[in-house]
Motif scaffolding. Structure first.
Motif, PDB file in Angstrom:
ATOM      1  N   ASN A   1      23.548  24.315 -13.378  1.00 22.98           N
ATOM      2  CA  ASN A   1      23.364  23.437 -12.237  1.00 22.98           C
ATOM      3  C   ASN A   1      22.020  22.714 -12.283  1.00 22.98           C
ATOM      4  N   GLN A   2      21.054  23.257 -13.032  1.00 27.00           N
ATOM      5  CA  GLN A   2      19.740  22.609 -13.158  1.00 27.00           C
ATOM      6  C   GLN A   2      19.734  21.564 -14.276  1.00 27.00           C
ATOM      7  N   MET A   3      20.748  21.570 -15.111  1.00 31.83           N
ATOM      8  CA  MET A   3      20.799  20.663 -16.256  1.00 31.83           C
ATOM      9  C   MET A   3      21.437  19.332 -15.890  1.00 31.83           C
ATOM     10  N   SER A   4      20.996  18.274 -16.546  1.00 29.30           N
ATOM     11  CA  SER A   4      21.609  16.960 -16.359  1.00 29.30           C
ATOM     12  C   SER A   4      22.948  16.896 -17.088  1.00 29.30           C
ATOM     13  N   PRO A   5      23.967  16.231 -16.510  1.00 28.97           N
ATOM     14  CA  PRO A   5      25.225  16.031 -17.227  1.00 28.97           C
ATOM     15  C   PRO A   5      25.040  15.311 -18.563  1.00 28.97           C
ATOM     16  N   SER A   6      23.928  14.592 -18.716  1.00 29.20           N
ATOM     17  CA  SER A   6      23.660  13.915 -19.982  1.00 29.20           C
ATOM     18  C   SER A   6      23.187  14.880 -21.060  1.00 29.20           C
ATOM     19  N   GLU A   7      22.930  16.146 -20.689  1.00 26.18           N
ATOM     20  CA  GLU A   7      22.491  17.174 -21.634  1.00 26.18           C
ATOM     21  C   GLU A   7      23.544  18.250 -21.867  1.00 26.18           C
ATOM     22  N   ILE A   8      24.381  18.519 -20.865  1.00 23.80           N
ATOM     23  CA  ILE A   8      25.388  19.575 -20.973  1.00 23.80           C
ATOM     24  C   ILE A   8      26.416  19.211 -22.042  1.00 23.80           C
ATOM     25  N   GLU A   9      26.816  20.206 -22.838  1.00 23.77           N
ATOM     26  CA  GLU A   9      27.703  19.958 -23.974  1.00 23.77           C
ATOM     27  C   GLU A   9      29.152  19.691 -23.562  1.00 23.77           C
ATOM     28  N   LEU A  10      29.608  20.296 -22.465  1.00 25.13           N
ATOM     29  CA  LEU A  10      31.002  20.178 -22.066  1.00 25.13           C
ATOM     30  C   LEU A  10      31.257  18.871 -21.328  1.00 25.13           C
ATOM     31  N   ILE A  11      32.334  18.193 -21.680  1.00 28.56           N
ATOM     32  CA  ILE A  11      32.678  16.930 -21.037  1.00 28.56           C
ATOM     33  C   ILE A  11      32.988  17.146 -19.566  1.00 28.56           C
ATOM     34  N   ASN A  12      33.579  18.296 -19.227  1.00 30.75           N
ATOM     35  CA  ASN A  12      33.841  18.608 -17.821  1.00 30.75           C
ATOM     36  C   ASN A  12      32.566  18.922 -17.054  1.00 30.75           C
ATOM     37  N   CYS A  13      31.447  18.920 -17.752  1.00 30.63           N
ATOM     38  CA  CYS A  13      30.122  19.077 -17.147  1.00 30.63           C
ATOM     39  C   CYS A  13      29.957  20.437 -16.473  1.00 30.63           C
ATOM     40  N   GLY A  14      29.925  21.467 -17.290  1.00 28.93           N
ATOM     41  CA  GLY A  14      29.639  22.791 -16.764  1.00 28.93           C
ATOM     42  C   GLY A  14      30.841  23.703 -16.742  1.00 28.93           C
ATOM     43  N   SER A  15      30.556  24.968 -16.596  1.00 30.94           N
ATOM     44  CA  SER A  15      31.600  25.989 -16.578  1.00 30.94           C
ATOM     45  C   SER A  15      32.329  26.002 -15.241  1.00 30.94           C
ATOM     46  N   GLN A  16      33.490  26.665 -15.221  1.00 32.67           N
ATOM     47  CA  GLN A  16      34.230  26.833 -13.971  1.00 32.67           C
ATOM     48  C   GLN A  16      33.384  27.547 -12.918  1.00 32.67           C
ATOM     49  N   ALA A  17      32.678  28.605 -13.347  1.00 30.65           N
ATOM     50  CA  ALA A  17      31.898  29.405 -12.408  1.00 30.65           C
ATOM     51  C   ALA A  17      30.773  28.599 -11.779  1.00 30.65           C
ATOM     52  N   THR A  18      30.070  27.805 -12.600  1.00 29.12           N
ATOM     53  CA  THR A  18      29.000  26.962 -12.060  1.00 29.12           C
ATOM     54  C   THR A  18      29.561  25.941 -11.079  1.00 29.12           C
ATOM     55  N   ASN A  19      30.633  25.261 -11.469  1.00 27.70           N
ATOM     56  CA  ASN A  19      31.224  24.234 -10.606  1.00 27.70           C
ATOM     57  C   ASN A  19      31.745  24.819  -9.299  1.00 27.70           C
ATOM     58  N   TYR A  20      32.290  26.027  -9.355  1.00 29.24           N
ATOM     59  CA  TYR A  20      32.857  26.665  -8.167  1.00 29.24           C
ATOM     60  C   TYR A  20      31.775  27.266  -7.272  1.00 29.24           C
ATOM     61  N   LEU A  21      30.921  28.098  -7.843  1.00 30.52           N
ATOM     62  CA  LEU A  21      29.966  28.857  -7.031  1.00 30.52           C
ATOM     63  C   LEU A  21      28.759  28.029  -6.599  1.00 30.52           C
ATOM     64  N   ALA A  22      28.423  26.980  -7.337  1.00 31.28           N
ATOM     65  CA  ALA A  22      27.311  26.108  -6.943  1.00 31.28           C
ATOM     66  C   ALA A  22      27.785  24.892  -6.148  1.00 31.28           C
ATOM     67  N   GLY A  23      29.093  24.791  -5.915  1.00 30.22           N
ATOM     68  CA  GLY A  23      29.610  23.665  -5.144  1.00 30.22           C
ATOM     69  C   GLY A  23      29.465  22.329  -5.839  1.00 30.22           C
ATOM     70  N   VAL A  24      29.569  22.331  -7.171  1.00 30.46           N
ATOM     71  CA  VAL A  24      29.396  21.087  -7.922  1.00 30.46           C
ATOM     72  C   VAL A  24      30.575  20.148  -7.702  1.00 30.46           C
ATOM     73  N   ASP A  25      31.783  20.676  -7.827  1.00 32.21           N
ATOM     74  CA  ASP A  25      32.974  19.860  -7.579  1.00 32.21           C
ATOM     75  C   ASP A  25      33.681  20.398  -6.343  1.00 32.21           C
ATOM     76  N   ASN A  26      34.932  20.080  -6.186  1.00 33.50           N
ATOM     77  CA  ASN A  26      35.670  20.504  -4.996  1.00 33.50           C
ATOM     78  C   ASN A  26      36.583  21.689  -5.282  1.00 33.50           C
ATOM     79  N   SER A  27      36.273  22.473  -6.328  1.00 31.00           N
ATOM     80  CA  SER A  27      37.131  23.611  -6.663  1.00 31.00           C
ATOM     81  C   SER A  27      37.055  24.707  -5.598  1.00 31.00           C
ATOM     82  N   ASP A  28      35.922  24.848  -4.916  1.00 26.51           N
ATOM     83  CA  ASP A  28      35.816  25.738  -3.760  1.00 26.51           C
ATOM     84  C   ASP A  28      35.995  24.883  -2.513  1.00 26.51           C
TER      85      ASP A  28
END
Length: 339
Positions: free
Chosen positions: A115-142
């Protein structure tokens, strides 16, 4: 009359010269104190779900501005022009001491490494793991948390200690996300710490302790209704290993929303196969409700080519093993340009 005209011309010339000097000085000052940057990401996604995806898309068009007001005082602005536009970050920093800086405004919630990394640095095209996106509220998965892009409004102190062997962040935040006022009287306490025992390795830990206000209802946690306040706690423990040929990032994340416990883990490796060319491998696990065993595992393999500094081409394949739904395959490509 000629003397009067000559005097007026002389005064006018002096005025123009002074104005030019002043303008040049202002422009040079702005160049020294303001830094502008940005990046864009666009690509293609295909999956073989029943309601399959087959689309080109633009994920981000980011503009950033950093202003150095004084040696101690700075400000920052970030805006995403994609999908109608969205203000992501706006805050001001003031450094009181070498190891103590205060920040006020809207910024990244200091929880989880990715969550501290820029999407321009993260290796995954989906921009982060499921856990990060869910538990940090990055997307709308939670659905309870909503899509806050991993950001919030609040006040934070942070700094580096012991010759940067130890870094700390401690914040008080709304807990409601970006561009919106808090919906309850509670505030989140957020902490993040990084220990650097050696140049090639870092160990991190973070937590969120607070109460959220549900944005929507969720099948994962049906006891919590929309607009209801609920206990929302998080913690994580991770590590980063960086060597010349290999970068490895792994992290365990856990959360508790009301009475529902969730957990996730990811391990992502970036192998520099040759100049400007990387091989990406990742394992990604998330269990949204441990009692219901609502888990999914993603296996990712891909490549990326840096064709210019900070600019890359990516291609990735993902196999999604979903215990509560259908398994599926995903193919993605992406181009990133940055200045």
């Amino acid at each position: 009359m000629k003397r009067i005209l000559l005097a007026i011309a002389s005064v006018f010339t002096l005025f123009i010269s002074h104005a030019q000097i002043t303008t040049d000085k202002v422009i040079n000052t702005l160049k020294e104190r303001i830094t502008l940057s940005g990046y864009a990401q666009a690509g293609y996604t295909y999956d073989d779900l029943k309601e399959s995806t087959n689309t080109f898309d633009v994920k981000r068009i980011i503009f950033m501005a950093h202003g150095q007001i004084t040696k101690e005082w700075s400000c920052y602005f970030m805006y995403n022009f994609n999908s109608g536009g969205n203000l992501l970050e706006v805050y001001t920093d003031y450094q009181f001491l070498p190891g103590l800086t205060a920040r006020l405004g809207q910024f990244k919630t200091m929880y989880a490494m990715e969550n501290q990394m820029s999407p321009s640095e993260i290796e995954l095209i989906n921009c982060g793991s499921q856990a990060t996106n869910y538990l940090a509220g990055v997307d709308n998965s939670d659905k309870l948390y909503g899509s806050s892009t991993g950001r919030d409004m609040g006040f934070m102190i942070f700094g580096d200690l012991f010759q940067k062997k130890l870094s700390y962040n401690l914040a008080v935040m709304n807990g409601q996300g970006i561009n919106i006022k808090d919906k309850n009287d509670n505030k989140d306490l957020v902490g993040y710490i990084t220990f650097n025992p050696a140049k090639i390795i870092s160990v991190t830990g973070s937590f969120i302790k607070g109460k959220g206000c549900a944005v929507e209802t969720s099948d994962i946690n049906p006891d919590i209704k929309k607009d209801q306040s609920y206990t929302r706690n998080r913690w994580s423990l991770g590590s980063i290993l960086k060597t010349k040929p290999l970068n490895l990032r792994a992290e365990y994340l856990a959360g508790k929303d009301g009475n529902v416990k969730s957990e996730g883990f990811y391990a992502t490796t970036n192998y520099h196969a040759c100049k400007n060319f990387d091989i990406i491998l990742s394992y990604d696990y998330l269990n949204k409700n441990k009692d219901m065993d609502y888990k999914q595992q993603n296996y990712v393999a891909g490549i990326q080519y840096w064709f210019y500094p900070k600019c890359r081409l990516q291609a990735q394949y993902t196999y999604c093993d979903n215990k509560k739904g259908e398994n599926y395959n995903r193919i993605q490509t992406q181009i990133q340009v940055r200045f």
